[in-house]
Scaffold this motif. Sequence first.
Motif, PDB file in Angstrom:
ATOM      1  N   GLU A 153       0.718  -1.180  -0.219  1.00  0.00           N
ATOM      2  CA  GLU A 153      -0.480  -0.193  -0.344  1.00  0.00           C
ATOM      3  C   GLU A 153       0.853   1.195   0.213  1.00  0.00           C
ATOM      4  OE1 GLU A 153      -0.782   0.942   4.744  1.00  0.00           O
ATOM      5  OE2 GLU A 153      -2.395  -0.399   3.289  1.00  0.00           O
ATOM      6  N   ASP A 192      -2.990  -1.075  -1.873  1.00  0.00           N
ATOM      7  CA  ASP A 192      -4.249  -0.378  -1.500  1.00  0.00           C
ATOM      8  C   ASP A 192      -3.371   1.224  -2.430  1.00  0.00           C
ATOM      9  OD1 ASP A 192      -5.711  -1.865  -1.073  1.00  0.00           O
ATOM     10  OD2 ASP A 192      -4.953  -2.426   0.587  1.00  0.00           O
ATOM     11  N   TRP A 205      -7.091  -6.726   4.485  1.00  0.00           N
ATOM     12  CA  TRP A 205      -6.771  -7.427   3.123  1.00  0.00           C
ATOM     13  C   TRP A 205      -6.533  -9.070   3.265  1.00  0.00           C
ATOM     14  CZ3 TRP A 205      -1.807  -9.392   4.640  1.00  0.00           C
ATOM     15  CH2 TRP A 205      -1.570  -9.347   6.360  1.00  0.00           C
TER      16      TRP A 205
END
Length: 555
Positions: A331, A370, A529
């Motif tokens: 991310e 992400d 996740w």
Amino acid sequence: MDADIALVHAPSIYDFRKRDIKLGPISDVIPSTPVFEMYPIGFISMLNSLINAGYNARICNVASMMVSSESFDPVNYLKEVKSDIYGIDLHWLPHTNGALKIARIIKELHPSSKVLLGGFSASYFADDIMANYGYIDYILKGDLQESNVVKLADAGDNFSNLEHVPNLIYRKEGKIIHNNIEYSSIDNVFLNYGLLMKNAIKYHDIKGHLPYASWLDNTEAMTVIEHGCSFNCAFCGGSNFAYKNNYNNIAPVYRKPSVIAEEISLVDEMLGAPVFITGDINQAGKKFYSSLFRELKERKVDLPLLTEYFIPPGKEYLNSLSKQFSDFTVEISPESSNEEIRNINGRSYTNKSLEDFLQNAIAAGSKKVDVYFSIGLSGQTLDDVDRDIDYSEKLMKKFTTEKEKLYTFISPITPFIDPGSLIYEHPEDYGFTITARTIGDYFNLLENGKVWTDFLNYYTKWMSVDQIARATYESEIRMIKIRQSLGLLKDQNAEHIVKNITAYMHGDAYISNENKSSHLSYIEKDVEWSYRHKLTSESFLISLYKEYNDLKKRI
């Protein structure tokens, strides 16, 4: 069993269950709910230090229990928790209301015990708190308090040796005393989830030790590679600037890779749960990450790992990560698609380097990617937010396939610009107006606010509070529709969310979860996740306990 120290986590707003508050999107992109019931990771490390020093210590996540059960009575619970010292985190400002109210309740219930505050916000507003809130006895100022909380416990029953506790702020004969600041060693940090579980059983208080309300549903662990930061994101209270000026001048210090690997290995052995590694592993340098990966491989760790990055890492690093681990997620938070705005706010890299990273991460086998954007940045207009959504659509279309998923998120900077950050200290340089300055100001914002925008402590010369709200609602509706078009959300779910946001923004009836844990724009939070867990004896017991609790709720 009585405790020497009880570490207590309060909800952001104490009476959130009784008030009709529209909490909105303030926690859409973090694991906990809008009540912010996830306690600081430092609780686990301090628990470890206290128990290893021979003290009885426990964690009491009052916020999580209040979220999980409407019938839970925090006063009755705290009345039964007997401790010489009650340590309450006031780390992030959203806890001002809950932390101070819980502190007052504890002092009324246990007048001979001591009430201790700690965390960034308690440190920043220490003099304000000690001057105006007599039920607070102590504040430990700064970061890395594992050894100092033990020294406070060492002070004894009459607490007569307080002058020997570094970083402690207390009162003596009506005067506020600041002890010398000492820089504690990061080697004292150890996040022992095994000890956390054993301690929960020892005190017959599993719920009180849970990190956040939904932890039983999707158990995750966390470790941290550093304290302090080398970056200066303008709105961040944990930035290099904030640390150097307020939190013991730590900026940054890295933990030993062998210790981090040992923590993760314990999680693998006991919980079999995914691990979020906080901090940019790549920025720590090749020597650091090579050593960490080697240590984890030698311990035969086989868990999903979530990794975060402050600037895009290169292909060499990603290939090294991929070579060692088959199940990892990445991310990154560019904050804005506009490179100039990104630079002003402390993220200095180009869109090309961002997209190269995303491509390389997917090629390396990242299970999920992400990308986070923010609303309310310095230099950002409503048109810039629209362009962020356009860019989000471009990224999701370009990098999402049947096998690989890229998700983009957008949310406002809520509810506060952090004290100690560059914007908070120099708002005029960044085009901001800060509307609250004392701890009482923040208490009252949370006490009297009815809608999430009532809590905001800022507006900018580019966007008013109303415009920040409008941009939030409209951008999230657009984001949901993009996900729907790409098959990342089912039509029925997407339509439900859009209808809910539309009703919310127009003041009409909308669906709110009974425990205040619903999130405005995401039915199932994509930040959850990984659902891959290994079966261990402890994870089996967690599963049984979850089933037991679910059955109780159904009955």
